[in-house]
Design a protein around this motif. Sequence first.
Motif: not given
Length: 669
Positions: A633-646, A614-619
Amino acid sequence: MHVFATAGHVDHGKSMLVRALTGMEPDRWEAERRRGMTIDLGFAWMTLPSGAEIAFVDVPGHERFVSNMLAGAGPAPAVMFVVAADEGWMPQSADHLAAIDALGIRHGILVVSRADLADPAPALRQAAIKIADTSLGRGCGSAGSAGAQAAPDARADPGWMEAIAVSAVTGQGLPDLVAALGRLAARLPQPDPHCGVRLWLDRVFAVKGSGTVVTGTLQAGTVRTGDELALTPSMRMLRIRGLQSLGAPAAQVSGVARVALNLRGVSTRELSRGMALIQAGRWTVASVIDVRLTPHPSGNQQPPGTMRLPPRLMMHMGAARTVARIRMLGSRVARLSLDYPLPLHVGDRVLLRDPGAPADQAGGRPIFGATVLDVMPPRLALRSGAAAAAARELASWPEPPAASDLLRRHRLLRASTASAMGLRDLPPPVRGEWLADPVHWQRLRQLLASAVAAHAARDPLAPGLPVDAARAELGLSDRGLVEALAAWRASGSADELIDASGGYLRLSSGSEGEQPKPDRSVAAARQAAPGGNAAKVSHPGLPARVADAVQTVLTGLADAPFSAPDAGRLLDLGLDARAAAAAERAGLLRRLPGNVVLAPDAAGQAARILARLPQPFTAAEARQALRTTRRVVIPLLEWLDREGITRRLADDRRIMREPQGSRTSNGGR
C-alpha cells in the motif's frame, strides 16, 4: 565603383593608356618607369561623366610576370584588353586571353592601341576572331561596336563587344573609350553587399604613423572600420583600424571596389600577396577540392574527351597561387590537393597552368580553367572503380552545383558547413542545423527500424536498443539525429513507429500522429473478471516463459488485485527484474518500488475503491480497503500521488484529487 584589369602583350601600351585615361602613373617602381615596362601591379582610377568611378588594375604583359598578371586579373570582374595596331596579335595576347577564359571573365572591352602608327582594322579583325570563342566573347552579348571599322568576315565582326581604336599619344578615340567604359560599367552585374567578404591581398606595405596596410579588390560583401576578419590560412583574427577606397577615407565600402585596409596588431613580415582576409564561417579553407576542367579553346589544347594533365600544376585563384597535385577522376573531372589551403566556395573558377611546359608555335603555354564542384570532397574508397563512380556523379552536376547535388553526395551536412561551402537555398534541417539528403534520410530510417527490430529479437527482455548504440551502428555523429529519425516517418509510410523515450529505442505499432495502440494481450489481461481466470497472455516481444509467468501473476491478481506476489514467488516463476521490466514495457504489468508487481489497471481499481472511503483517509484505512499489506500500500499510494489521483496532506492523510472514473484505467497514461 567598377574595377577593370588590363590585359595584353608586353609593350602594347596598357600603362600608357591607363595614364592617358586617369592622369595617374600606374607604374609604382622606378625600375618600371626607367625600363618602360610594367613589372608589378599598378593602380589608378578615374571618374566617368556619369559620376561612376572606375579603378584600373594595370598588369604586366611580359611572360616572366604571368603570376603578377593573374594576381591582378583574378579578382577583377572585367578587363580592358589591349592589342597594338602596329603589331597585332602576339604570344602574350594569347596567354592573357587564355587566362581570362580560364577564369571565366565575361565582361570586357577591346582596345586597339597605337592607332596613330597603323591602320587598326587588321588588328581588330584578328583580335575579334581570337576572342569570339572565349568567355569574354560569349559573355559580352550583342553590345554593338563603336570607333571600329566593320570587318568583312562575319567571325571578325566585333558586335559581340565594344571595340575602340585609340592613341594615347594623340588622344584619338579616348572620348569614345570613356563612353564605352561607361556603357560597359552600367551593364556589369551588381554584387550582393551582404555576401561573405573575401579580400585577396595584392599589396602589403607599412605607412609611417599608421602601421600595416594591405590592398585588394573587394569582389562582394561589405567591409567596415572596426570589423574583424580572419587571415587565411592561419584564421588569425585581425581588426580593421582604418579603411580607404581610391585614396579617400571611408567608414564602410561594398564591393566591387578597390580598398586599402589599415590592420591592427600585425606586421608586414607576417603578410604576403595571395593571402586573403575573410569573414569567419562564410568560406571553406580547403586543401582538397574536386573540379571540372575546361581547356582554352585553341588548337594547342587537348580535346576535352582525352584531357591528360601532369601530376603537378600551378593553381591560381584570386591573387593567390599554390601547387596543386592532380588526380584525374575522369576525362574532365579531377581532384586537386593543394600545398597551400585557400578560402573557396563551390562554383569558384580557378586557373591551372604549367610554367615549365614548352611553348607552342604561337608562343603560348597550356592553361586550363576549372570550376570548383566540391570544397570538402569525401575520401575515395579503396575499391576499384571509386574514382570512376565519383567522376560520373560530378559530370552530371550543373555549374555552379546546387545544394541538392552536394547533399546527395555528402548525405548529411550542417547548415553552417553548407553555407561556408557557398551553398544557397538550403532545405529545412531535419534536426538542429543538420541537413539531410531525402533519399539517404529515408534509407537511414529503414536501417534504424531494422536495427531496433533485430536488437529486440536478440534480447527481447532488454528495454530497447540504446540510442548511442544505434548512432554507432548507423555511423552518425550526433545522437540527436537518431532521435529525429525515430520521430520521422515518410508521408504515407506504413512503417512502425519507433519510441525513443528513456534513451532506448523500441518499435511500437500505430499510424502517424497517433499514440501507440495497446497490445491485444494487454486488453485481454485487463478484461479478466474478478473471481475468474485471466485471458491467455501473449506478446510477440516476450519469450514464452515470461508470458507464462505473467499469466500466472495476473491469474493470482484476478481475485485479489492488490495481493502482490513477494520477491521469492516472482523468482520461482522466473520473473526476475529484467523479465518484469520487459513485461511492464509490453503493458502487461505495473511495477512499483520494492519489487511490487500489480496488474496494469491497478491505478483505476484502487481509485474506485479509495473514492468510497470517507475523505481524507489514512494509509491504514487504504490498506484495509484494498485488502493488502503495508509492503504494497505504501508504494501504491505514493504512485497514486505522483499520478495525481490522490493528494497527500500535511498530517500524512490523503484525499482523492478527482472523482471516480475521471481518469483512464491505466492511471492517465
